[in-house]
Design a protein around this motif. Structure first.
Motif, PDB file in Angstrom:
ATOM      1  N   LYS A 105       9.447   7.077   1.404  1.00  0.00           N
ATOM      2  CA  LYS A 105       9.770   7.436   0.024  1.00  0.00           C
ATOM      3  C   LYS A 105      10.989   8.350   0.025  1.00  0.00           C
ATOM      4  O   LYS A 105      11.176   9.163   0.935  1.00  0.00           O
ATOM      5  CB  LYS A 105       8.593   8.161  -0.621  1.00  0.00           C
ATOM      6  CG  LYS A 105       7.372   7.287  -0.793  1.00  0.00           C
ATOM      7  CD  LYS A 105       6.237   8.082  -1.389  1.00  0.00           C
ATOM      8  CE  LYS A 105       4.994   7.247  -1.555  1.00  0.00           C
ATOM      9  NZ  LYS A 105       3.863   8.034  -2.078  1.00  0.00           N
ATOM     10  N   THR A 160       0.864  -1.188   0.000  1.00  0.00           N
ATOM     11  CA  THR A 160       0.000   0.000   0.000  1.00  0.00           C
ATOM     12  C   THR A 160       0.893   1.229   0.000  1.00  0.00           C
ATOM     13  O   THR A 160       1.970   1.235   0.589  1.00  0.00           O
ATOM     14  CB  THR A 160      -0.949   0.044   1.217  1.00  0.00           C
ATOM     15  OG1 THR A 160      -0.184  -0.075   2.412  1.00  0.00           O
ATOM     16  CG2 THR A 160      -1.961  -1.068   1.168  1.00  0.00           C
ATOM     17  N   GLU A 161       0.413   2.274  -0.688  1.00  0.00           N
ATOM     18  CA  GLU A 161       1.172   3.511  -0.780  1.00  0.00           C
ATOM     19  C   GLU A 161       0.464   4.589   0.022  1.00  0.00           C
ATOM     20  O   GLU A 161      -0.743   4.788  -0.110  1.00  0.00           O
ATOM     21  CB  GLU A 161       1.302   3.945  -2.245  1.00  0.00           C
ATOM     22  CG  GLU A 161       2.125   5.198  -2.415  1.00  0.00           C
ATOM     23  CD  GLU A 161       2.371   5.551  -3.883  1.00  0.00           C
ATOM     24  OE1 GLU A 161       1.853   4.839  -4.764  1.00  0.00           O
ATOM     25  OE2 GLU A 161       3.071   6.538  -4.124  1.00  0.00           O
ATOM     26  N   HIS A 162       1.230   5.255   0.871  1.00  0.00           N
ATOM     27  CA  HIS A 162       0.736   6.388   1.642  1.00  0.00           C
ATOM     28  C   HIS A 162       1.477   7.625   1.158  1.00  0.00           C
ATOM     29  O   HIS A 162       2.367   7.537   0.312  1.00  0.00           O
ATOM     30  CB  HIS A 162       0.949   6.151   3.145  1.00  0.00           C
ATOM     31  CG  HIS A 162       0.230   4.931   3.639  1.00  0.00           C
ATOM     32  ND1 HIS A 162      -1.096   4.929   3.969  1.00  0.00           N
ATOM     33  CD2 HIS A 162       0.669   3.665   3.846  1.00  0.00           C
ATOM     34  CE1 HIS A 162      -1.454   3.717   4.366  1.00  0.00           C
ATOM     35  NE2 HIS A 162      -0.402   2.928   4.287  1.00  0.00           N
ATOM     36  N   GLU A 163       1.138   8.762   1.704  1.00  0.00           N
ATOM     37  CA  GLU A 163       1.726  10.016   1.234  1.00  0.00           C
ATOM     38  C   GLU A 163       3.252  10.000   1.280  1.00  0.00           C
ATOM     39  O   GLU A 163       3.917  10.390   0.320  1.00  0.00           O
ATOM     40  CB  GLU A 163       1.197  11.190   2.059  1.00  0.00           C
ATOM     41  CG  GLU A 163       1.656  12.538   1.526  1.00  0.00           C
ATOM     42  CD  GLU A 163       1.048  13.693   2.310  1.00  0.00           C
ATOM     43  OE1 GLU A 163       1.647  14.767   2.301  1.00  0.00           O
ATOM     44  OE2 GLU A 163      -0.024  13.513   2.924  1.00  0.00           O
ATOM     45  N   ASN A 164       3.822   9.547   2.399  1.00  0.00           N
ATOM     46  CA  ASN A 164       5.278   9.616   2.569  1.00  0.00           C
ATOM     47  C   ASN A 164       5.976   8.264   2.652  1.00  0.00           C
ATOM     48  O   ASN A 164       7.179   8.217   2.875  1.00  0.00           O
ATOM     49  CB  ASN A 164       5.617  10.420   3.826  1.00  0.00           C
ATOM     50  CG  ASN A 164       5.177  11.862   3.709  1.00  0.00           C
ATOM     51  OD1 ASN A 164       5.307  12.473   2.652  1.00  0.00           O
ATOM     52  ND2 ASN A 164       4.620  12.399   4.778  1.00  0.00           N
ATOM     53  N   GLU A 165       5.228   7.163   2.533  1.00  0.00           N
ATOM     54  CA  GLU A 165       5.847   5.851   2.691  1.00  0.00           C
ATOM     55  C   GLU A 165       5.063   4.769   1.958  1.00  0.00           C
ATOM     56  O   GLU A 165       3.907   4.948   1.595  1.00  0.00           O
ATOM     57  CB  GLU A 165       5.964   5.476   4.170  1.00  0.00           C
ATOM     58  CG  GLU A 165       4.642   5.193   4.838  1.00  0.00           C
ATOM     59  CD  GLU A 165       4.768   4.850   6.315  1.00  0.00           C
ATOM     60  OE1 GLU A 165       5.885   4.791   6.845  1.00  0.00           O
ATOM     61  OE2 GLU A 165       3.715   4.641   6.937  1.00  0.00           O
ATOM     62  N   ARG A 194       9.235  22.499  -5.937  1.00  0.00           N
ATOM     63  CA  ARG A 194       8.022  23.304  -6.001  1.00  0.00           C
ATOM     64  C   ARG A 194       8.410  24.749  -6.279  1.00  0.00           C
ATOM     65  O   ARG A 194       9.259  25.314  -5.594  1.00  0.00           O
ATOM     66  CB  ARG A 194       7.255  23.197  -4.698  1.00  0.00           C
ATOM     67  CG  ARG A 194       5.944  23.995  -4.719  1.00  0.00           C
ATOM     68  CD  ARG A 194       5.177  23.724  -3.480  1.00  0.00           C
ATOM     69  NE  ARG A 194       4.606  22.379  -3.619  1.00  0.00           N
ATOM     70  CZ  ARG A 194       3.324  22.123  -3.446  1.00  0.00           C
ATOM     71  NH1 ARG A 194       2.514  23.065  -3.049  1.00  0.00           N
ATOM     72  NH2 ARG A 194       2.854  20.918  -3.601  1.00  0.00           N
TER      73      ARG A 194
END
Length: 149
Positions: free
Chosen positions: A138, A39-44, A146
Protein backbone atom coordinates in the motif's frame (compact mmCIF):
# COMPACT_ATOMS: atom_id res chain seq x y z
CA UNK A 1 -14.29 -4.56 -6.28
CA UNK A 2 -15.01 -3.82 -9.87
CA UNK A 3 -13.52 -5.69 -12.80
CA UNK A 4 -12.89 -4.33 -16.25
CA UNK A 5 -15.85 -5.50 -18.35
CA UNK A 6 -13.84 -6.02 -21.52
CA UNK A 7 -11.68 -8.99 -22.46
CA UNK A 8 -9.98 -9.75 -25.73
CA UNK A 9 -10.17 -13.14 -27.29
CA UNK A 10 -9.24 -14.77 -30.52
CA UNK A 11 -11.87 -16.66 -32.46
CA UNK A 12 -9.67 -19.32 -34.04
CA UNK A 13 -10.84 -22.11 -31.72
CA UNK A 14 -12.58 -25.22 -33.02
CA UNK A 15 -15.91 -25.86 -31.29
CA UNK A 16 -14.51 -28.73 -29.19
CA UNK A 17 -11.31 -26.84 -28.36
CA UNK A 18 -13.37 -23.94 -27.01
CA UNK A 19 -14.69 -26.03 -24.13
CA UNK A 20 -11.14 -27.21 -23.30
CA UNK A 21 -9.81 -23.65 -23.26
CA UNK A 22 -8.38 -22.89 -19.79
CA UNK A 23 -10.21 -19.56 -19.54
CA UNK A 24 -13.58 -20.73 -20.87
CA UNK A 25 -16.35 -20.23 -18.36
CA UNK A 26 -19.92 -20.96 -19.38
CA UNK A 27 -21.15 -18.11 -17.13
CA UNK A 28 -18.95 -15.64 -19.06
CA UNK A 29 -19.44 -17.19 -22.50
CA UNK A 30 -17.21 -15.50 -25.03
CA UNK A 31 -15.07 -13.76 -22.41
CA UNK A 32 -11.66 -14.98 -21.28
CA UNK A 33 -11.53 -13.89 -17.66
CA UNK A 34 -9.31 -15.79 -15.24
CA UNK A 35 -10.64 -16.13 -11.70
CA UNK A 36 -9.07 -13.49 -9.44
CA UNK A 37 -9.06 -13.15 -5.65
CA UNK A 38 -8.01 -9.98 -3.78
CA UNK A 39 -7.15 -9.98 -0.09
CA UNK A 40 -6.13 -6.97 1.96
CA UNK A 41 -3.50 -7.15 4.68
CA UNK A 42 -2.23 -4.41 6.96
CA UNK A 43 0.50 -3.16 4.60
CA UNK A 44 -0.27 -4.83 1.26
CA UNK A 45 -2.81 -6.26 -1.14
CA UNK A 46 -2.40 -9.84 -2.38
CA UNK A 47 -3.98 -10.78 -5.68
CA UNK A 48 -4.18 -14.40 -6.83
CA UNK A 49 -5.24 -15.27 -10.37
CA UNK A 50 -5.85 -18.75 -11.77
CA UNK A 51 -3.82 -19.06 -14.97
CA UNK A 52 -3.64 -22.80 -15.78
CA UNK A 53 -1.31 -23.64 -18.64
CA UNK A 54 0.01 -20.09 -19.07
CA UNK A 55 3.78 -19.58 -19.02
CA UNK A 56 5.22 -16.63 -17.13
CA UNK A 57 6.78 -15.19 -20.29
CA UNK A 58 3.24 -14.84 -21.70
CA UNK A 59 1.96 -12.73 -18.77
CA UNK A 60 2.12 -8.95 -18.46
CA UNK A 61 1.27 -7.18 -15.17
CA UNK A 62 0.75 -3.42 -14.90
CA UNK A 63 -0.14 -1.02 -12.12
CA UNK A 64 -2.12 1.88 -13.57
CA UNK A 65 -4.53 4.70 -12.90
CA UNK A 66 -2.21 6.42 -10.44
CA UNK A 67 -1.67 3.24 -8.44
CA UNK A 68 -5.34 2.31 -8.16
CA UNK A 69 -5.61 -0.61 -10.60
CA UNK A 70 -3.80 -3.81 -11.49
CA UNK A 71 -4.09 -5.24 -14.99
CA UNK A 72 -3.08 -8.81 -15.83
CA UNK A 73 -2.82 -9.65 -19.52
CA UNK A 74 -1.65 -12.84 -21.12
CA UNK A 75 -1.84 -15.42 -23.87
CA UNK A 76 -2.64 -19.11 -23.78
CA UNK A 77 -1.67 -21.57 -26.52
CA UNK A 78 -3.24 -25.00 -26.97
CA UNK A 79 -2.01 -27.67 -29.40
CA UNK A 80 -4.19 -30.74 -29.81
CA UNK A 81 -3.81 -33.90 -31.91
CA UNK A 82 -6.98 -35.71 -33.00
CA UNK A 83 -6.95 -39.14 -34.63
CA UNK A 84 -9.81 -39.78 -37.06
CA UNK A 85 -10.83 -43.08 -38.62
CA UNK A 86 -12.38 -42.66 -42.06
CA UNK A 87 -14.21 -46.02 -42.24
CA UNK A 88 -12.12 -47.38 -45.13
CA UNK A 89 -10.04 -50.49 -44.62
CA UNK A 90 -6.38 -50.94 -45.46
CA UNK A 91 -4.71 -53.95 -47.14
CA UNK A 92 -4.80 -56.06 -43.96
CA UNK A 93 -8.38 -55.10 -43.04
CA UNK A 94 -7.56 -52.52 -40.37
CA UNK A 95 -9.35 -49.17 -40.42
CA UNK A 96 -7.40 -46.32 -41.99
CA UNK A 97 -6.86 -43.38 -39.69
CA UNK A 98 -5.33 -39.97 -39.98
CA UNK A 99 -4.06 -37.57 -37.39
CA UNK A 100 -5.02 -33.90 -37.51
CA UNK A 101 -3.51 -31.16 -35.39
CA UNK A 102 -5.45 -28.20 -34.05
CA UNK A 103 -3.82 -25.13 -32.56
CA UNK A 104 -5.58 -22.35 -30.78
CA UNK A 105 -4.50 -19.19 -29.07
CA UNK A 106 -6.45 -16.94 -26.81
CA UNK A 107 -5.65 -13.80 -24.93
CA UNK A 108 -7.11 -12.40 -21.77
CA UNK A 109 -7.09 -9.15 -19.90
CA UNK A 110 -8.34 -8.60 -16.38
CA UNK A 111 -8.26 -5.31 -14.47
CA UNK A 112 -8.82 -5.20 -10.73
CA UNK A 113 -9.58 -1.85 -9.10
CA UNK A 114 -7.83 -1.52 -5.76
CA UNK A 115 -9.53 0.00 -2.69
CA UNK A 116 -6.67 2.47 -2.20
CA UNK A 117 -3.48 3.57 -3.94
CA UNK A 118 -0.47 1.27 -4.00
CA UNK A 119 3.29 1.62 -4.40
CA UNK A 120 3.88 0.24 -7.90
CA UNK A 121 7.67 0.29 -7.53
CA UNK A 122 7.75 -2.56 -5.00
CA UNK A 123 5.38 -5.10 -6.56
CA UNK A 124 6.38 -8.79 -6.33
CA UNK A 125 4.87 -11.52 -8.50
CA UNK A 126 5.31 -15.28 -8.84
CA UNK A 127 3.64 -17.99 -10.91
CA UNK A 128 3.43 -21.40 -9.29
CA UNK A 129 1.21 -24.39 -10.19
CA UNK A 130 -0.99 -22.27 -12.46
CA UNK A 131 -1.64 -19.59 -9.81
CA UNK A 132 -0.23 -16.09 -10.21
CA UNK A 133 0.36 -14.35 -6.85
CA UNK A 134 0.97 -10.60 -6.89
CA UNK A 135 1.90 -8.76 -3.68
CA UNK A 136 1.45 -5.00 -3.82
CA UNK A 137 2.45 -2.74 -0.92
CA UNK A 138 0.00 0.00 0.00
CA UNK A 139 1.17 3.54 -0.68
CA UNK A 140 1.77 5.82 2.26
CA UNK A 141 -0.97 8.42 2.40
CA UNK A 142 0.84 11.79 2.76
CA UNK A 143 -2.33 13.42 4.01
CA UNK A 144 -2.76 10.92 6.81
CA UNK A 145 -0.70 12.00 9.78
CA UNK A 146 -0.92 10.64 13.31
CA UNK A 147 -1.20 13.38 15.90
CA UNK A 148 -0.20 12.63 19.47
CA UNK A 149 -1.88 14.46 22.31
Amino acid sequence: LLDEPFARQSNNLTPTALFNEPFFNRADFGRNLPAVDLTEHENEFVIEAELPGVKKENIDIRIGDGGQSLTIEGKSFVNQAVTQTDGNRGAVGTPLSSERFFSSASSFSRTVWLPRRVDGSKVKAKLEDGVLTVKIPKAVDPESVRVTI
